[in-house]
Design a protein around this motif. Structure first.
Motif, PDB file in Angstrom:
ATOM      1  N   ILE A  97       0.873  -1.169   0.000  1.00 19.42           N
ATOM      2  CA  ILE A  97       0.000   0.000   0.000  1.00 19.42           C
ATOM      3  C   ILE A  97       0.914   1.225   0.000  1.00 19.42           C
ATOM      4  O   ILE A  97       1.991   1.193   0.600  1.00 19.42           O
ATOM      5  CB  ILE A  97      -0.954  -0.029   1.217  1.00 19.42           C
ATOM      6  CG1 ILE A  97      -2.051   1.008   1.089  1.00 19.42           C
ATOM      7  CG2 ILE A  97      -0.206   0.094   2.522  1.00 19.42           C
ATOM      8  CD1 ILE A  97      -3.203   0.777   2.070  1.00 19.42           C
ATOM      9  N   TYR A  98       0.505   2.293  -0.694  1.00 24.12           N
ATOM     10  CA  TYR A  98       1.386   3.430  -0.945  1.00 24.12           C
ATOM     11  C   TYR A  98       0.835   4.733  -0.369  1.00 24.12           C
ATOM     12  O   TYR A  98      -0.367   4.984  -0.429  1.00 24.12           O
ATOM     13  CB  TYR A  98       1.592   3.600  -2.453  1.00 24.12           C
ATOM     14  CG  TYR A  98       2.294   2.426  -3.067  1.00 24.12           C
ATOM     15  CD1 TYR A  98       3.672   2.411  -3.194  1.00 24.12           C
ATOM     16  CD2 TYR A  98       1.584   1.311  -3.488  1.00 24.12           C
ATOM     17  CE1 TYR A  98       4.341   1.318  -3.735  1.00 24.12           C
ATOM     18  CE2 TYR A  98       2.239   0.206  -4.029  1.00 24.12           C
ATOM     19  CZ  TYR A  98       3.605   0.222  -4.149  1.00 24.12           C
ATOM     20  OH  TYR A  98       4.263  -0.852  -4.668  1.00 24.12           O
ATOM     21  N   PHE A  99       1.752   5.581   0.121  1.00 23.83           N
ATOM     22  CA  PHE A  99       1.399   6.892   0.651  1.00 23.83           C
ATOM     23  C   PHE A  99       2.631   7.786   0.566  1.00 23.83           C
ATOM     24  O   PHE A  99       3.708   7.326   0.181  1.00 23.83           O
ATOM     25  CB  PHE A  99       0.868   6.779   2.096  1.00 23.83           C
ATOM     26  CG  PHE A  99       1.802   6.094   3.056  1.00 23.83           C
ATOM     27  CD1 PHE A  99       2.520   6.823   3.985  1.00 23.83           C
ATOM     28  CD2 PHE A  99       1.950   4.714   3.058  1.00 23.83           C
ATOM     29  CE1 PHE A  99       3.377   6.201   4.882  1.00 23.83           C
ATOM     30  CE2 PHE A  99       2.793   4.069   3.966  1.00 23.83           C
ATOM     31  CZ  PHE A  99       3.517   4.817   4.873  1.00 23.83           C
ATOM     32  N   ASN A 100       2.480   9.064   0.876  1.00 28.63           N
ATOM     33  CA  ASN A 100       3.598  10.013   0.823  1.00 28.63           C
ATOM     34  C   ASN A 100       3.865  10.597   2.196  1.00 28.63           C
ATOM     35  O   ASN A 100       2.957  10.692   3.026  1.00 28.63           O
ATOM     36  CB  ASN A 100       3.289  11.171  -0.134  1.00 28.63           C
ATOM     37  CG  ASN A 100       3.243  10.725  -1.577  1.00 28.63           C
ATOM     38  OD1 ASN A 100       3.872   9.746  -1.966  1.00 28.63           O
ATOM     39  ND2 ASN A 100       2.484  11.445  -2.390  1.00 28.63           N
ATOM     40  N   ASP A 101       5.108  11.039   2.400  1.00 29.93           N
ATOM     41  CA  ASP A 101       5.422  11.780   3.615  1.00 29.93           C
ATOM     42  C   ASP A 101       5.091  13.256   3.361  1.00 29.93           C
ATOM     43  O   ASP A 101       4.661  13.620   2.245  1.00 29.93           O
ATOM     44  CB  ASP A 101       6.871  11.528   4.061  1.00 29.93           C
ATOM     45  CG  ASP A 101       7.923  12.252   3.236  1.00 29.93           C
ATOM     46  OD1 ASP A 101       7.594  13.007   2.288  1.00 29.93           O
ATOM     47  OD2 ASP A 101       9.115  12.058   3.533  1.00 29.93           O
ATOM     48  N   PRO A 102       5.248  14.138   4.343  1.00 26.41           N
ATOM     49  CA  PRO A 102       4.887  15.551   4.154  1.00 26.41           C
ATOM     50  C   PRO A 102       5.641  16.249   3.023  1.00 26.41           C
ATOM     51  O   PRO A 102       5.165  17.260   2.496  1.00 26.41           O
ATOM     52  CB  PRO A 102       5.212  16.190   5.501  1.00 26.41           C
ATOM     53  CG  PRO A 102       5.097  15.080   6.474  1.00 26.41           C
ATOM     54  CD  PRO A 102       5.596  13.863   5.743  1.00 26.41           C
ATOM     55  N   ASP A 103       6.808  15.738   2.628  1.00 29.01           N
ATOM     56  CA  ASP A 103       7.572  16.336   1.538  1.00 29.01           C
ATOM     57  C   ASP A 103       7.302  15.687   0.190  1.00 29.01           C
ATOM     58  O   ASP A 103       7.971  15.997  -0.790  1.00 29.01           O
ATOM     59  CB  ASP A 103       9.072  16.266   1.859  1.00 29.01           C
ATOM     60  CG  ASP A 103       9.423  17.174   3.020  1.00 29.01           C
ATOM     61  OD1 ASP A 103       9.144  18.387   2.923  1.00 29.01           O
ATOM     62  OD2 ASP A 103       9.942  16.673   4.018  1.00 29.01           O
ATOM     63  N   GLY A 104       6.345  14.780   0.134  1.00 23.72           N
ATOM     64  CA  GLY A 104       6.011  14.125  -1.120  1.00 23.72           C
ATOM     65  C   GLY A 104       6.881  12.928  -1.449  1.00 23.72           C
ATOM     66  O   GLY A 104       6.781  12.380  -2.555  1.00 23.72           O
ATOM     67  N   ASN A 105       7.733  12.487  -0.525  1.00 23.03           N
ATOM     68  CA  ASN A 105       8.520  11.280  -0.768  1.00 23.03           C
ATOM     69  C   ASN A 105       7.612  10.062  -0.736  1.00 23.03           C
ATOM     70  O   ASN A 105       6.692   9.981   0.088  1.00 23.03           O
ATOM     71  CB  ASN A 105       9.618  11.132   0.299  1.00 23.03           C
ATOM     72  CG  ASN A 105      10.654  12.227   0.175  1.00 23.03           C
ATOM     73  OD1 ASN A 105      11.213  12.445  -0.888  1.00 23.03           O
ATOM     74  ND2 ASN A 105      10.898  12.926   1.267  1.00 23.03           N
ATOM     75  N   SER A 106       7.863   9.136  -1.616  1.00 18.65           N
ATOM     76  CA  SER A 106       7.049   7.934  -1.742  1.00 18.65           C
ATOM     77  C   SER A 106       7.380   6.940  -0.633  1.00 18.65           C
ATOM     78  O   SER A 106       8.534   6.550  -0.455  1.00 18.65           O
ATOM     79  CB  SER A 106       7.312   7.290  -3.108  1.00 18.65           C
ATOM     80  OG  SER A 106       6.670   6.040  -3.199  1.00 18.65           O
ATOM     81  N   LEU A 107       6.342   6.528   0.095  1.00 15.73           N
ATOM     82  CA  LEU A 107       6.491   5.527   1.145  1.00 15.73           C
ATOM     83  C   LEU A 107       5.559   4.363   0.854  1.00 15.73           C
ATOM     84  O   LEU A 107       4.527   4.524   0.194  1.00 15.73           O
ATOM     85  CB  LEU A 107       6.180   6.124   2.515  1.00 15.73           C
ATOM     86  CG  LEU A 107       7.043   7.308   2.940  1.00 15.73           C
ATOM     87  CD1 LEU A 107       6.574   7.846   4.287  1.00 15.73           C
ATOM     88  CD2 LEU A 107       8.511   6.939   2.985  1.00 15.73           C
ATOM     89  N   GLU A 108       5.936   3.215   1.377  1.00 16.48           N
ATOM     90  CA  GLU A 108       5.193   1.990   1.081  1.00 16.48           C
ATOM     91  C   GLU A 108       5.244   1.080   2.298  1.00 16.48           C
ATOM     92  O   GLU A 108       6.263   0.974   2.966  1.00 16.48           O
ATOM     93  CB  GLU A 108       5.869   1.321  -0.116  1.00 16.48           C
ATOM     94  CG  GLU A 108       5.366  -0.020  -0.524  1.00 16.48           C
ATOM     95  CD  GLU A 108       6.175  -0.595  -1.691  1.00 16.48           C
ATOM     96  OE1 GLU A 108       5.745  -1.618  -2.223  1.00 16.48           O
ATOM     97  OE2 GLU A 108       7.245  -0.054  -2.048  1.00 16.48           O
ATOM     98  N   LEU A 109       4.116   0.427   2.583  1.00 17.37           N
ATOM     99  CA  LEU A 109       4.086  -0.686   3.526  1.00 17.37           C
ATOM    100  C   LEU A 109       3.997  -1.930   2.664  1.00 17.37           C
ATOM    101  O   LEU A 109       3.145  -2.020   1.770  1.00 17.37           O
ATOM    102  CB  LEU A 109       2.881  -0.579   4.463  1.00 17.37           C
ATOM    103  CG  LEU A 109       2.839   0.665   5.349  1.00 17.37           C
ATOM    104  CD1 LEU A 109       1.555   0.697   6.163  1.00 17.37           C
ATOM    105  CD2 LEU A 109       4.054   0.742   6.262  1.00 17.37           C
ATOM    106  N   ILE A 110       4.863  -2.915   2.911  1.00 22.34           N
ATOM    107  CA  ILE A 110       5.022  -4.030   1.989  1.00 22.34           C
ATOM    108  C   ILE A 110       5.209  -5.344   2.743  1.00 22.34           C
ATOM    109  O   ILE A 110       5.789  -5.364   3.830  1.00 22.34           O
ATOM    110  CB  ILE A 110       6.231  -3.760   1.065  1.00 22.34           C
ATOM    111  CG1 ILE A 110       6.384  -4.802  -0.017  1.00 22.34           C
ATOM    112  CG2 ILE A 110       7.500  -3.629   1.869  1.00 22.34           C
ATOM    113  CD1 ILE A 110       7.433  -4.446  -1.057  1.00 22.34           C
ATOM    114  N   THR A 111       4.694  -6.407   2.161  1.00 22.49           N
ATOM    115  CA  THR A 111       4.917  -7.746   2.706  1.00 22.49           C
ATOM    116  C   THR A 111       5.241  -8.696   1.555  1.00 22.49           C
ATOM    117  O   THR A 111       4.611  -8.622   0.496  1.00 22.49           O
ATOM    118  CB  THR A 111       3.702  -8.245   3.511  1.00 22.49           C
ATOM    119  OG1 THR A 111       4.052  -9.438   4.198  1.00 22.49           O
ATOM    120  CG2 THR A 111       2.496  -8.496   2.639  1.00 22.49           C
ATOM    121  N   PRO A 112       6.252  -9.541   1.723  1.00 21.39           N
ATOM    122  CA  PRO A 112       6.572 -10.516   0.679  1.00 21.39           C
ATOM    123  C   PRO A 112       5.423 -11.515   0.499  1.00 21.39           C
ATOM    124  O   PRO A 112       4.738 -11.858   1.461  1.00 21.39           O
ATOM    125  CB  PRO A 112       7.815 -11.236   1.211  1.00 21.39           C
ATOM    126  CG  PRO A 112       8.339 -10.383   2.305  1.00 21.39           C
ATOM    127  CD  PRO A 112       7.172  -9.622   2.852  1.00 21.39           C
TER     128      PRO A 112
END
Length: 149
Positions: free
Chosen positions: A115-130
Motif C-alpha cells: 500500500i502506498y502513501f507520501n510523507d509531508p515532503d512528497g517522498n514515496s512511502l510503502e508498507l510491503i509484505t513478501p
C-alpha cells in the motif's frame, strides 16, 4: 505495524560504477538489469534498488525517493485503516486508487503486496509484505482482496 526496512531506492548515473561500489561494500546482487540493479541489504529481507537516471525505458522515475517498510500480511490487511487513523492518505499507485489497495505486484525476484502513501515532503512511502509465489507463475498486478491467500 512496521517491522523493518524492506527496500530503499536511489538514482545513479553509471550502473557499472555503482555495482562495483556496492559490491565492495559487501552487498550481494539480487537482480541485475540494464536500467536497474537490486542489492540485498539483508538477504531475503531487504534490498537497495539502484536506478540509472538516463534510461528512457526505466519504469521507475529516478528522481522519486522511495522507501518501503516491511509489515506482516495481517498488518497490511489493516494498513489503510491504520494510516487513516493517523490522518495519512493512501495515494494512487500503478493506477490503483486508494480504496483498491493493498495491491499484489508480480515483481522479481520476489512478489509482494503493498500500500502506498507520501510523507509531508512528497517522498514515496510503502508498507510491503513478501508474497509466496511459485517462480514459474505469471500474473498481473491485482488487488490483494482478489489474491487467493
Amino acid at each position: 505495524m512496521i517491522k523493518g526496512l524492506y527496500e530503499a531506492h536511489l538514482p545513479i548515473s553509471d550502473l557499472a560504477v555503482s555495482i562495483d561500489f556496492y559490491s565492495r561494500l559487501g552487498l550481494e546482487v539480487a537482480h541485475h538489469g540494464d536500467a536497474v540493479t537490486f542489492f540485498w541489504i539483508e538477504k531475503g529481507k531487504s534490498w537497495l534498488g539502484l536506478w540509472v537516471t538516463d534510461k528512457v525505458d526505466t519504469p521507475y522515475h529516478p528522481s522519486l525517493r522511495h522507501i518501503a517498510f516491511h509489515v506482516e500480511l495481517d498488518d497490511l490487511l489493516e494498513a489503510r485503516a491504520w494510516l487513516f487513523e493517523r490522518n495519512i492518505d493512501v495515494r494512487t499507485a500503478f493506477n490503483f486508487k486508494p480504496e483498491q489497495q493493498p495491491i499484489v505486484l508480480p515483481n522479481h525476484p520476489q512478489s509482494h503486496a503493498a500500500i502506498y502513501f507520501n510523507d509531508p515532503d512528497g517522498n514515496s512511502l510503502e508498507l510491503i509484505t513478501p508474497m509466496q509465489v511459485e517462480e514459474d507463475i505469471n500474473f498481473k498486478m491485482m488487488e490483494l482482496k482478489d489474491w487467493k491467500m
